[in-house]
Design a protein around this motif. Structure first.
Motif, PDB file in Angstrom:
ATOM      1  N   VAL A 189       0.839  -1.197   0.000  1.00 63.03           N
ATOM      2  CA  VAL A 189       0.000   0.000   0.000  1.00 63.03           C
ATOM      3  C   VAL A 189       0.874   1.248   0.000  1.00 63.03           C
ATOM      4  CG1 VAL A 189      -0.334   0.398   2.476  1.00 63.03           C
ATOM      5  CG2 VAL A 189      -2.169   0.895   0.897  1.00 63.03           C
ATOM      6  N   LEU A 192      -1.764  -0.963 -12.592  1.00 65.90           N
ATOM      7  CA  LEU A 192      -1.826  -1.827 -11.430  1.00 65.90           C
ATOM      8  C   LEU A 192      -1.159  -3.159 -11.708  1.00 65.90           C
ATOM      9  CD1 LEU A 192      -5.409  -1.280 -10.160  1.00 65.90           C
ATOM     10  CD2 LEU A 192      -3.406  -1.398  -8.728  1.00 65.90           C
ATOM     11  N   THR A 193      -0.913  -3.429 -13.006  1.00 68.15           N
ATOM     12  CA  THR A 193      -0.538  -4.775 -13.375  1.00 68.15           C
ATOM     13  C   THR A 193       0.895  -5.108 -13.018  1.00 68.15           C
ATOM     14  OG1 THR A 193      -0.206  -3.860 -15.551  1.00 68.15           O
ATOM     15  CG2 THR A 193      -2.210  -5.139 -15.202  1.00 68.15           C
ATOM     16  N   MET A 252     -13.499   5.542   7.977  1.00 64.97           N
ATOM     17  CA  MET A 252     -13.597   4.110   7.694  1.00 64.97           C
ATOM     18  C   MET A 252     -14.735   3.830   6.706  1.00 64.97           C
ATOM     19  SD  MET A 252     -11.170   2.657   9.173  1.00 64.97           S
ATOM     20  CE  MET A 252      -9.934   3.728   9.867  1.00 64.97           C
ATOM     21  N   LEU A 261     -13.823   5.361   3.290  1.00 67.46           N
ATOM     22  CA  LEU A 261     -12.831   4.559   2.574  1.00 67.46           C
ATOM     23  C   LEU A 261     -13.491   3.324   1.959  1.00 67.46           C
ATOM     24  CD1 LEU A 261      -9.815   5.018   2.244  1.00 67.46           C
ATOM     25  CD2 LEU A 261      -9.417   3.419   4.103  1.00 67.46           C
ATOM     26  N   TYR A 262     -14.373   2.708   2.746  1.00 70.23           N
ATOM     27  CA  TYR A 262     -15.066   1.515   2.251  1.00 70.23           C
ATOM     28  C   TYR A 262     -15.930   1.854   1.032  1.00 70.23           C
ATOM     29  CZ  TYR A 262     -18.369  -2.302   1.942  1.00 70.23           C
ATOM     30  OH  TYR A 262     -19.129  -3.325   1.463  1.00 70.23           O
ATOM     31  N   GLN A 295     -13.842   2.637  -1.957  1.00 69.16           N
ATOM     32  CA  GLN A 295     -13.250   1.431  -2.518  1.00 69.16           C
ATOM     33  C   GLN A 295     -14.276   0.637  -3.318  1.00 69.16           C
ATOM     34  OE1 GLN A 295     -13.431  -1.964  -1.925  1.00 69.16           O
ATOM     35  NE2 GLN A 295     -11.450  -2.620  -2.732  1.00 69.16           N
ATOM     36  N   TYR A 334     -13.162   2.218  -7.191  1.00 72.30           N
ATOM     37  CA  TYR A 334     -11.817   1.710  -7.041  1.00 72.30           C
ATOM     38  C   TYR A 334     -11.067   1.587  -8.362  1.00 72.30           C
ATOM     39  CZ  TYR A 334      -7.898  -1.193  -6.032  1.00 72.30           C
ATOM     40  OH  TYR A 334      -6.638  -1.660  -5.938  1.00 72.30           O
ATOM     41  N   ALA A 335     -11.733   0.996  -9.370  1.00 76.52           N
ATOM     42  CA  ALA A 335     -11.039   0.686 -10.619  1.00 76.52           C
ATOM     43  C   ALA A 335     -10.401   1.931 -11.233  1.00 76.52           C
ATOM     44  CB  ALA A 335     -12.000   0.032 -11.594  1.00 76.52           C
ATOM     45  N   PHE A 357      -7.083   5.544  -3.509  1.00 79.77           N
ATOM     46  CA  PHE A 357      -7.476   4.661  -2.401  1.00 79.77           C
ATOM     47  C   PHE A 357      -6.282   4.304  -1.533  1.00 79.77           C
ATOM     48  CE2 PHE A 357      -7.266   0.298  -0.898  1.00 79.77           C
ATOM     49  CZ  PHE A 357      -8.206   0.366   0.110  1.00 79.77           C
ATOM     50  N   ALA A 410      -5.804   4.958   2.352  1.00 86.11           N
ATOM     51  CA  ALA A 410      -5.567   3.910   3.347  1.00 86.11           C
ATOM     52  C   ALA A 410      -4.376   4.278   4.227  1.00 86.11           C
ATOM     53  CB  ALA A 410      -5.328   2.573   2.652  1.00 86.11           C
TER      54      ALA A 410
END
Lengths: 518, 305
Positions: free
Chosen positions: B51, B62-63, B254, B257-258, B261, B265-266, B272, B276
């Protein structure tokens, strides 16, 4: 003792102040109670009455001053811990849920607020005025030319220029402003007509509603509840509605919304225990619930203990410990979300890594078994530091003489661990293990945040997932996708409560929290 | 003849071609244990390292799981602060306000209650202690639906006690004061000699003054412990704010963030990860500073919240 003989210790009496506090708190509570009784919400009113009792008694009687110290905590506990428990018991015997949220009195009040325009009613032409705070008032012109001003929640008044806030009239005979509010342009009315239609001006029985761009009309109450006969009468159509398990139903089967909740006995528990459609998914959920809780505790404890023993007397132990405890202080939600991303099948870094190394990767979020393994692994990651700390503490409590004596008798490291350290340690930490099992049995956060209990179980009559535990299933029932089946959710909560209560009762037999040390 | 005297040693050394001295064995033992420590530390740090690294990575891909980002920058953190749709800083503020006020109130009422249970002998004391324990068996999550409904009902008349209100949350968290922590503090207070109180009382002090000027200062260590754990528990709580708070500007970090996400997120994975890190950082720092209180508390049976 000089500091203590300080004059600040002169008693300050304080009786009037004490009574004043009690009186203010009681007054506020009684005001709230009166409103709740109006709503027909007797249980909540009753519990607030208990709070009034606690405050009055503990502040009023010097003999009970100990309770004064406890009163804040007690009131809070009664209202937000004890009452929810009792209320959950109560809910479990009702059909409370989607369409049956309100008390009967609230449902009646809601329905009695509904208005309709009678065929013989008075109609007016209208102009709307909006003030800066967004409130609306109307200027009405009747067919005979008489004019009125009407506001929300106030009696309709005759409209005369220069009086009652009415500004100067323009050429067409409508005021330029009312209460300083300016006229709404006809253009902007089009888009706002729906919102304006919902407003009710004036006071019943002469309430006035906008019915179209050009007309407003006197409306009358549509439904009236006849308490003596327990029926709801529709004045517009003349139909009578009778209450049937929480809904007013006409003879034709037509129902009035909203309904209200009524007691239905043990039917929720019957659904939970005996519904054949639910049996399959529930068996899956309950089995997994146990497996999940047991394996989580077992592996976390094993790892924590292993670390504690292995690094007990290693140089650099302090640094190792600080590094290994790192998962503990990170808020669990953050950790779980990160793990979820690491294991995301499309772009998770760990998934990519395993694919690069081994050519393929388990489908962590979509395959039931893989998801379950991932959840247990994450739970071990989350909770081994706790067991590490607890085991380290417990290890210090084992008398070293016993280990030395065993060494003298020729026992090796493993023998000493198996026959001395482990049994003693288990005795010390067993309450923690039991508590941890009870906690994990209801560890909603991990299940819900990691994958919301998914992947879904195909063909379940109520949506459920392969990694759902009972508590996350309860949450689904309550808050997911408008299911809102509070009655059933409460019934399952009660079953869970009973289970945890038994576990905790066993645990209490081994701990001695009641002892007064001195 | 020395081996003769020590059969254990003979037995062990005999099959080995290269007999190891005690010292060598000790070092091999260390080496093995350090190796295990390294493996475990890697396991503990996988999510942390990922993270952190991802939050400084702005390549947008991201890959490629590179450990050290090729073009490290603070862009993700900038986006986090300036994000219009997800007011992270606001959420952090909310979380801090809620957790701080709740912690102070909760620790205070815990201590006051513990003082009464420790110092006064009154009718119903034992029963009350049993009742407190019994009531706390019921896991909070289970009563969430009942709480929701109560809050809704109260909110109809007193809006600041209703849904979507921080005051409601704070009150409910404060009600957690009468938990197992009361017994921890009571146990600690029991160990402070009563003679101190008594001499002050003889000098004319009220119980309130004894509590403020003698008990509170002496109980500081245990109070810090439960305060830290309470704060961590409330700051990290998810279910209650998720159910009771509704509008975006009221959320805690919290819940925010949830939601972020699960919704965005994508497109915004970098933001994100920055979120975090920011969300976890204050607690991590507090933990490092107050480690001894937390560990001491845990070994004596304290719980988060």
């Amino acid at each position: 003792m000089t500091a203590i003989a300080n004059k600040r210790f002169i008693p300050t009496g304080g009786i009037p102040a004490r009574w004043l506090i009690a009186a203010v708190v009681d007054a506020a509570l009684l005001w709230l109670i009166a409103h709740l009784i109006d709503d027909g919400n007797y249980p909540l009113a009753l519990i607030l009455l208990v709070l009034v009792g606690i405050v009055t008694v503990s502040f009023g009687f010097e003999r009970l001053r100990a309770y004064r110290w406890l009163s804040v905590g007690l009131c809070m506990t009664v209202l937000f811990v004890l009452y929810p428990i009792l209320y959950t018991f109560y809910l479990s015997t009702t059909n409370n849920g989607q369409g049956h949220i309100l008390t009967k009195q609230q449902a009646i009040d809601f329905l009695e607020r509904a208005q309709y325009v009678p065929e013989t009613g008075q109609t007016y032409a209208w102009t709307a005025y909006e003030s800066e705070d967004g409130s609306i008032r109307l200027w009405l012109t009747a067919a005979d030319g008489s004019t009125y001003v009407t506001r929300i929640g106030e009696e309709t008044q005759p409209g005369v220029a220069g009086e009652d806030g009415v500004g100067e009239l323009d050429d067409a005979g409508t005021p330029v402003t009312i209460d300083g509010a300016t006229r709404l342009e006809r253009r902007s009315l089009l888009t706002r007509l729906d919102a304006l239609n919902d407003l009710s001006f004036g006071l019943p029985p002469n309430a006035i509603q906008i019915t179209s761009m050009n007309a407003a009309a006197t409306t009358v109450q549509r439904y009236r509840y006849d308490a003596a006969r327990d029926v709801m009468l529709d004045h517009q159509t003349g139909i009578e509605y009778k209450p049937v398990t929480g809904t007013f139903v006409a003879e034709t089967g037509e129902e009035l919304r909203p309904g209200f909740f009524v007691e239905i006995g043990a039917r929720n528990f019957e659904r939970f225990l005996a519904s054949s459609a639910l049996r399959g998914p529930l068996a899956t959920i309950i089995t997994w619930n146990f497996v999940y809780a047991i394996l989580s505790v077992l592996f976390s404890f094993a790892l924590g203990l292993f670390i504690a023993v292995l690094f007990d007397n290693l140089p650099g132990k302090r640094i190792i410990r600080m590094l290994l405890i790192i998962p503990y202080p990170i808020p669990a939600l953050v950790s779980i979300l990160i793990w979820r991303n690491l294991l995301n099948p499309d772009f998770g870094a760990l998934v990519k890594l395993t694919q690069d190394l081994f050519g393929s990767s388990p489908r962590w979020l979509t395959d039931p078994t893989a998801t379950r393994i991932a959840i247990i692994m994450i739970n071990v990651w989350l909770s081994y530091p706790y067991f590490y700390i607890v085991s380290s503490g417990a290890l210090q409590a084992i008398p070293s003489e016993m280990l030395d004596a065993a060494s003298v008798d020729g026992a090796n490291v493993f023998q000493k661990f198996r026959s001395i350290t482990l049994p003693l340690l288990l005795m010390i930490v067993s309450p923690v293990l039991v508590a941890s099992f009870a906690f994990n049995f209801n560890n909603f956060n991990l299940i819900y945040i990691f994958n919301s209990g998914n992947p879904p179980i195909a063909g379940s009559p109520i949506p459920a997932g392969h990694t759902d535990i009972l508590i996350s299933f309860v949450y689904r029932l309550g808050f997911d996708n408008g299911l809102a089946d509070y009655g059933l959710a409460a019934a399952i909560s009660i079953v869970l409560f009973a289970f945890v209560a038994v576990i905790t009762w066993v645990q209490f037999r081994y701990t001695r929290v009641f002892e007064d040390k001195s | 003849m020395a081996n003769y005297m020590n059969p254990a040693r003979t037995r062990r050394a005999a099959p080995s071609a290269l007999p190891l001295t005690m010292k060598q064995r000790k070092y091999i033992g260390y080496a093995v244990r350090y190796a295990i420590a390294v493996v475990l530390i890697i396991f503990a740090f996988i999510p942390v390292v990922w993270v952190l690294s991802a939050s400084f990575n702005t390549s947008g891909s991201l890959t490629s799981p590179q450990l050290i980002p090729r073009n490290p920058s603070l862009a993700n953190y900038q986006n986090l602060i300036q994000n219009q749709y997800y007011p992270f800083m606001r959420w952090m503020g909310n979380s801090f306000v809620i957790a701080s006020i709740s912690t102070v109130l909760s620790v205070l009422s815990t201590t006051v209650a513990a003082f009464a249970l420790s110092r006064f002998r009154f009718y119903g004391r034992e029963t009350l202690m049993r009742a407190i324990l019994l009531v706390n068996i019921f896991p909070g999550v289970l009563s969430i639906i009942a709480l929701y409904s109560i809050v809704q009902q109260l909110g109809n008349h007193v809006s600041f006690l209703g849904l979507n209100s921080h005051a409601t949350l704070i009150l409910i968290y404060t009600s957690g004061a009468m938990s197992i922590n009361v017994f921890l503090v009571k146990g600690y207070l029991d160990s402070i000699p009563r003679e101190l109180d008594e001499s002050a009382l003889v000098d004319g002090a009220t119980h309130g003054q004894v509590f403020r000027m003698i008990t509170l200062p002496l109980a500081k260590p245990i109070l810090i412990t439960i305060a830290v754990l309470t704060f961590m528990g409330i700051y990290g709580d998810f279910v209650l704010p998720r159910v009771l708070l509704q509008s975006s500007d009221k959320l805690t970090i919290m819940v925010g963030l949830y939601l972020f996400q699960s919704a965005d997120y994508a497109q915004n994975w970098g933001v994100f990860t920055a979120g975090a890190v920011v969300a976890a950082l204050p607690i991590l720092v507090a933990y490092l500073l107050l480690q001894k209180y937390i560990i001491g508390g845990l070994t004596s049976g304290a719980v988060k919240l």
